[in-house]
Design an enzyme around this catalytic site. Structure first.
Site, PDB file in Angstrom:
ATOM      1  N   LYS A 158      91.952  30.880 -20.227  1.00  0.00           N
ATOM      2  CA  LYS A 158      92.421  31.369 -21.543  1.00  0.00           C
ATOM      3  C   LYS A 158      93.396  30.359 -22.154  1.00  0.00           C
ATOM      4  CE  LYS A 158      93.712  35.819 -23.607  1.00  0.00           C
ATOM      5  NZ  LYS A 158      92.647  35.844 -24.600  1.00  0.00           N
ATOM      6  N   GLU A 191      79.892  35.738 -25.851  1.00  0.00           N
ATOM      7  CA  GLU A 191      80.918  36.767 -26.072  1.00  0.00           C
ATOM      8  C   GLU A 191      81.356  36.684 -27.517  1.00  0.00           C
ATOM      9  OE1 GLU A 191      84.554  35.884 -23.859  1.00  0.00           O
ATOM     10  OE2 GLU A 191      84.168  33.749 -24.050  1.00  0.00           O
ATOM     11  N   LEU A 216      85.194  34.366 -21.127  1.00  0.00           N
ATOM     12  CA  LEU A 216      86.493  34.764 -20.593  1.00  0.00           C
ATOM     13  C   LEU A 216      86.322  36.036 -19.762  1.00  0.00           C
ATOM     14  CD1 LEU A 216      89.603  33.995 -20.946  1.00  0.00           C
ATOM     15  CD2 LEU A 216      89.694  36.096 -22.263  1.00  0.00           C
TER      16      LEU A 216
HETATM   17  N1  PDD Z   1      91.370  37.742 -26.929  1.00  0.00           N
HETATM   18  N2  PDD Z   1      86.845  36.799 -24.940  1.00  0.00           N
HETATM   19  C1  PDD Z   1      87.658  36.004 -25.641  1.00  0.00           C
HETATM   20  C2  PDD Z   1      87.159  34.666 -26.091  1.00  0.00           C
HETATM   21  C3  PDD Z   1      88.973  36.419 -25.931  1.00  0.00           C
HETATM   22  O1  PDD Z   1      89.804  35.626 -26.612  1.00  0.00           O
HETATM   23  C4  PDD Z   1      89.402  37.708 -25.495  1.00  0.00           C
HETATM   24  C5  PDD Z   1      90.795  38.195 -25.765  1.00  0.00           C
HETATM   25  C6  PDD Z   1      88.500  38.512 -24.787  1.00  0.00           C
HETATM   26  C7  PDD Z   1      88.866  39.865 -24.268  1.00  0.00           C
HETATM   27  O2  PDD Z   1      89.777  39.770 -23.193  1.00  0.00           O
HETATM   28  P1  PDD Z   1      90.827  40.905 -22.868  1.00  0.00           P
HETATM   29  O3  PDD Z   1      90.065  42.159 -22.666  1.00  0.00           O
HETATM   30  O4  PDD Z   1      91.496  40.450 -21.644  1.00  0.00           O
HETATM   31  O5  PDD Z   1      91.747  41.008 -24.064  1.00  0.00           O
HETATM   32  C8  PDD Z   1      87.226  38.004 -24.509  1.00  0.00           C
HETATM   33  C9  PDD Z   1      92.750  38.042 -27.252  1.00  0.00           C
HETATM   34  C10 PDD Z   1      92.972  39.485 -27.513  1.00  0.00           C
HETATM   35  C11 PDD Z   1      93.197  37.136 -28.379  1.00  0.00           C
HETATM   36  O6  PDD Z   1      92.819  35.975 -28.341  1.00  0.00           O
HETATM   37  O7  PDD Z   1      93.942  37.571 -29.257  1.00  0.00           O
END
Ligand code: PDD
Length: 296
Positions: A158, A191, A216
């Protein structure tokens, strides 16, 4: 509700390397490696009724991202949890989003990280969640626009390098959609630009792409999968194409900013009858019960 702006941030207190500061006064070094090289990672944690949601898995993923890039944790987990609680208390936000960014730190610009690692920069900020907007998305569902996935080969980390994601989201917005679904060279959905992507296939299986370097590992995805397994729902982790998604019974997205948000159109084509589906609602409720995000 008060609107966020750089001059008038709703989250008023930020934390920069050991100090809580007014948002407008908080800053990092101009040679911070995240600023010059995108050399950093982040986490976004939902906060409901003053409590961080899915805190442990978010911190697990943060540690993993840092490990993969060879960056030290800026502090131990117990201390970080204290900072998170202090941020919630000082900002007086009960329903919000806590953003935690860690960079490799400040050093003379060089692609190669210095032998003597600088002190990692920890920069948490916080802001209120637009609960009304989320409620509308839950009720009406959202439109998705597909965009080519032009990201790098380690999307499982991330990092703060989000240019492809923001370009995709910008293009989606221009197309009248709320989220972009990224599509790989073979025509499969990886995704969303900031969410994981899900469908309910013709056999009633809940489908989401299997984990790899291409996506991710969403924390909400993980907790939702656990909740679905406990409820003995049929789940398959596999790839799906745009055409399959458009012909699916239901579709939805997940992230810390919203679990199981219904997708009602993909590139203008209705999913199912074009309204939020029953399984999506059920999964949302299963997640909310497990994670403790129910506000009503
Ligand atoms: N984004 N895929 C991507 C590319 C993401 O950036 C995110 C999360 C997710 C979902 O992950 P999680 O359930 O752990 O939030 C999947 C965050 C919220 C953001 O960039 O603001």
């Amino acid at each position: 509700m008060q609107k966020w702006s750089a001059r008038n941030p709703v989250g008023r207190i930020a934390y920069v390397n050991g100090r809580y500061l007014p948002h407008a006064a908080a800053g990092v070094h101009i040679e911070d490696r995240a600023l010059q090289l995108g050399d950093g990672i982040y986490e976004v944690t939902n906060v409901i009724a003053g409590k961080p949601i899915d805190e442990e898995p978010h911190l697990d993923r943060m540690e993993r991202s840092l490990r993969e890039l060879g960056i030290e944790m800026p502090m131990g987990r117990p201390a970080l949890k204290l900072v998170m609680r202090e941020m919630i208390a000082r900002n007086r936000i009960s329903n919000g989003l806590l953003y935690l960014q860690v960079t490799r730190g400040a050093s003379k610009r060089d692609h190669v990280p210095p032998k003597q690692p600088p002190r990692p920069t920890l920069i948490p900020t916080m802001r209120a969640q637009d609960m009304a907007g989320l409620a509308v998305r839950m009720e009406k569902g959202i439109a998705v626009s597909t965009q080519p996935d032009i990201r790098w080969g380690r999307c499982d980390i991330k990092t703060v390098q989000l240019l492809p994601n923001l370009l995709a989201k910008q293009a989606a917005k221009k197309a009248g959609a709320f989220e972009a679904w990224l599509v790989d060279h073979d025509g499969y959905v990886t995704e969303g630009a900031s969410t994981n992507a899900w469908i309910v296939d013709g056999e009633g299986n809940v489908v989401t792409r299997d984990l790899s370097h291409a996506i991710l590992p969403g924390v909400t995805r993980k907790v939702m999968l656990e909740a679905m397994a406990a409820a003995q729902m049929k789940v398959v982790e596999r790839k799906f194409t745009v055409a399959e998604a458009q012909g699916a019974r239901e579709a939805f997205i997940s992230s810390a900013t919203g679990a199981a948000v219904p997708v009602v159109t993909i590139d203008g084509k209705k999913v199912g009858d074009g309204t939020p589906g029953p399984l999506t609602r059920r999964i949302h409720d299963l997640y909310a019960t497990k994670a403790g995000t129910k506000t009503a």
